[in-house]
Design a protein around this motif. Structure first.
Motif, short mmCIF file in Angstrom:
data_model
loop_
_atom_site.label_atom_id
_atom_site.label_comp_id
_atom_site.label_asym_id
_atom_site.label_seq_id
_atom_site.Cartn_x
_atom_site.Cartn_y
_atom_site.Cartn_z
N MET A 224 0.86 -1.02 -0.05
CA MET A 224 -0.09 -0.01 0.20
C MET A 224 0.68 1.11 0.16
SD MET A 224 -2.50 -1.25 3.56
CE MET A 224 -1.21 -1.93 4.15
N ILE A 225 0.24 2.59 -0.85
CA ILE A 225 1.39 3.28 -0.28
C ILE A 225 0.49 5.11 -0.43
CG2 ILE A 225 2.64 5.55 -2.02
CD1 ILE A 225 3.62 2.56 -2.98
N GLY A 226 0.60 5.62 0.34
CA GLY A 226 -0.47 6.53 0.89
C GLY A 226 0.19 7.89 0.51
N ILE A 227 -0.16 8.38 -0.31
CA ILE A 227 0.48 9.77 -0.51
C ILE A 227 -0.75 10.95 -0.30
CG2 ILE A 227 2.77 9.19 -1.51
CD1 ILE A 227 1.51 10.53 -4.05
N GLY A 228 -0.57 12.21 0.15
CA GLY A 228 -1.18 13.03 0.35
C GLY A 228 -0.16 14.36 0.19
N PRO A 229 -1.47 15.75 -0.12
CA PRO A 229 -0.28 16.93 -0.32
C PRO A 229 -0.54 17.36 1.72
CG PRO A 229 -2.88 16.84 -0.52
CD PRO A 229 -2.64 15.81 -0.02
N PHE A 230 0.97 17.76 2.17
CA PHE A 230 0.83 18.34 3.79
C PHE A 230 -0.07 19.81 3.35
CE2 PHE A 230 3.16 22.52 5.26
CZ PHE A 230 2.45 22.17 6.19
N ILE A 231 -0.44 20.14 5.01
CA ILE A 231 -1.70 20.94 4.51
C ILE A 231 -1.34 21.60 6.48
CG2 ILE A 231 -3.73 21.38 5.03
CD1 ILE A 231 -4.53 18.89 2.87
N PRO A 232 -0.65 22.70 6.49
CA PRO A 232 -0.34 23.50 7.66
C PRO A 232 -1.59 23.39 8.33
CG PRO A 232 -0.90 25.00 6.27
CD PRO A 232 -0.76 24.07 4.75
N HIS A 233 -1.02 22.95 10.33
CA HIS A 233 -2.19 23.24 10.62
C HIS A 233 -1.69 24.64 12.30
CE1 HIS A 233 -3.50 21.92 15.10
NE2 HIS A 233 -4.62 21.37 14.43
N LYS A 234 -2.84 25.18 12.44
CA LYS A 234 -2.34 25.96 12.87
C LYS A 234 -1.38 26.52 14.24
CE LYS A 234 -6.99 26.41 15.19
NZ LYS A 234 -7.03 25.52 15.99
N ASP A 235 -1.60 25.19 14.92
CA ASP A 235 -0.49 25.99 15.85
C ASP A 235 0.50 24.27 16.10
OD1 ASP A 235 -2.99 26.67 17.95
OD2 ASP A 235 -4.10 23.95 17.66
N THR A 236 1.05 25.00 14.57
CA THR A 236 2.62 23.56 14.02
C THR A 236 3.96 25.22 14.18
OG1 THR A 236 2.40 23.53 11.86
CG2 THR A 236 1.23 21.91 14.11
N LYS A 237 4.72 24.80 14.12
CA LYS A 237 5.70 25.93 13.33
C LYS A 237 5.73 26.06 12.29
CE LYS A 237 9.81 23.63 13.55
NZ LYS A 237 11.21 23.46 13.74
#
Ligand code: 5AD
Ligand code: FES
Length: 347
Positions: A224-237
């Motif tokens: 299995m190969i899972g890829i997805g776009p990075f999406i920013p989270h407001k509580d991370t640097k």
């Protein structure tokens, strides 16, 4: 043009430049997508496998810099599902046609091996015709073996990035690419159907990094190969970093389908989050799996790995219906099937 597909399919000794030129232009997209779709149809027809995702804990001892449920995020409202809650989710999923349950969670020390094994055994006893997939992070080989012996069949653990330096930019010192890889090879060796993958467009990612990811996947040869776009989270640097694009993610799905004709490749929730028709585009470029949420509605908004995650307000049945429509709109069909990889006769 035709050379491109032959090269990807036959795993020639491909140069970094070949991959990078493929990744950096949209000029081959139409061709790549249609070839990838041909390959998927030859092996899997129009079948789309569904996996019921049960996000059973958002406690996590790690601090991956990109992740919304990292230990250091004091804004995250933490929850754990009980064994009974989890079994209820499975029961509901079974009625809806799910034959795979994916238990996903942060690395939560509360869920000792004993507790995990007890959950696995109960699901195995109640739903003998279903696959049990775990996605609970890095563990010792001994722990993985116990899960396997208790009846789990599959394990998802994205490698996130195959480049050591890039890995360091995304994770604190306590985590290492070396251990991540050790986990993945242990899982395969034990006999799990293993899934790996990476985020597209994660902070500081270069095309060279992506080439390393493809080369690493070649070596691991996961089911299995899972890829997805990075999406920013407001509580991370990484809150101000741009999200990965649907274009590059979908292009990579097509490349992966051509490189790994038999792989199970999901059109991920993150892909549907960056673009309303992202998952449909993923399916048309070679993806053949969808992983709708089976978690109780009350906790869904708390499992926020990234901002604006979709499908957090719907009931499981609504989510399944919505997806059936989307999948058939794209020209495919959701099936009630355990959905193992159709491995080639010759490897
Ligand atoms: N954006 C996109 N995907 C993310 N993941 C974690 N955080 C994010 C984010 N901010 C992915 C990781 C992990 C999977 C469960 O979710 O790749 O392996
Ligand atoms: Fe869940 Fe559409 S897929 S609501």
């Amino acid at each position: 043009m035709f050379e491109i597909v032959d090269k990807l399919e036959e795993n020639h000794d491909l140069s970094d430049d070949f991959f990078k030129s493929l990744l950096s232009t949209d000029k081959y997209d139409a061709y790549l997508f249609s070839e990838a779709d041909n390959v998927r149809r030859k092996i899997y027809g129009t079948d789309v496998y569904i996996r019921g995702l049960i996000e059973f804990t958002n406690y996590c001892k790690n601090n991956c810099y990109y992740c919304g449920i990292r230990a250091g995020n004091t804004n995250a409202e933490r929850y754990r599902l009980s064994e009974d809650d989890i079994l209820l989710c499975c029961g509901e999923g079974y009625k809806l046609g799910y034959r795979t349950f994916v238990l996903q969670g942060g690395e939560d020390p509360y869920f000792s091996d004993e507790k995990i094994c007890s959950i696995i055994k109960k699901i195995r006893a109640e739903f003998p015709d279903c696959a049990i997939t775990l996605s609970i992070g890095e563990k010792s080989r001994e722990s993985y073996q116990k899960y396997f012996d208790s009846g789990a069949n599959r394990y998802l653990l994205r490698h996130e990035t195959a480049d050591k330096n890039h890995y360091r930019l995304l994770h604190p010192e306590s985590l290492s690419l070396e251990n991540r890889k050790r986990c993945l090879f242990d899982l395969k060796d034990i006999g799990f159907q293993t899934g790996s993958g990476f985020m597209v467009g994660s902070p500081y990612q270069t095309l060279d990094n992506i080439v390393s990811d493809l080369r690493f996947l070649r070596k691991l040869n996961p089911e299995m190969i899972g890829i997805g776009p990075f999406i920013p989270h407001k509580d991370t640097k990484f809150r101000d970093f741009p999200a990965g694009t649907v274009e590059l993610t979908v292009r990579l799905i097509a490349i992966l389908r051509l490189m790994f004709p038999y792989a199970l490749i999901p059109a991920t929730t993150a892909l549907g989050t960056v673009s309303p028709l992202g998952r449909e585009k993923g399916l048309k470029a070679g993806a053949n799996v969808i992983m709708p949420n089976l978690s109780p509605t009350a906790v869904r908004k708390k499992y926020m790995l990234y901002d604006n995650k979709i499908c957090t307000g719907e009931e499981s049945a609504q989510c399944k219906n919505c997806l059936s429509n989307r999948v058939s709109g794209a020209g495919y069909k959701i099936v009630t099937d355990i959905g193992d990889a159709k491995k080639p006769n010759k490897v």
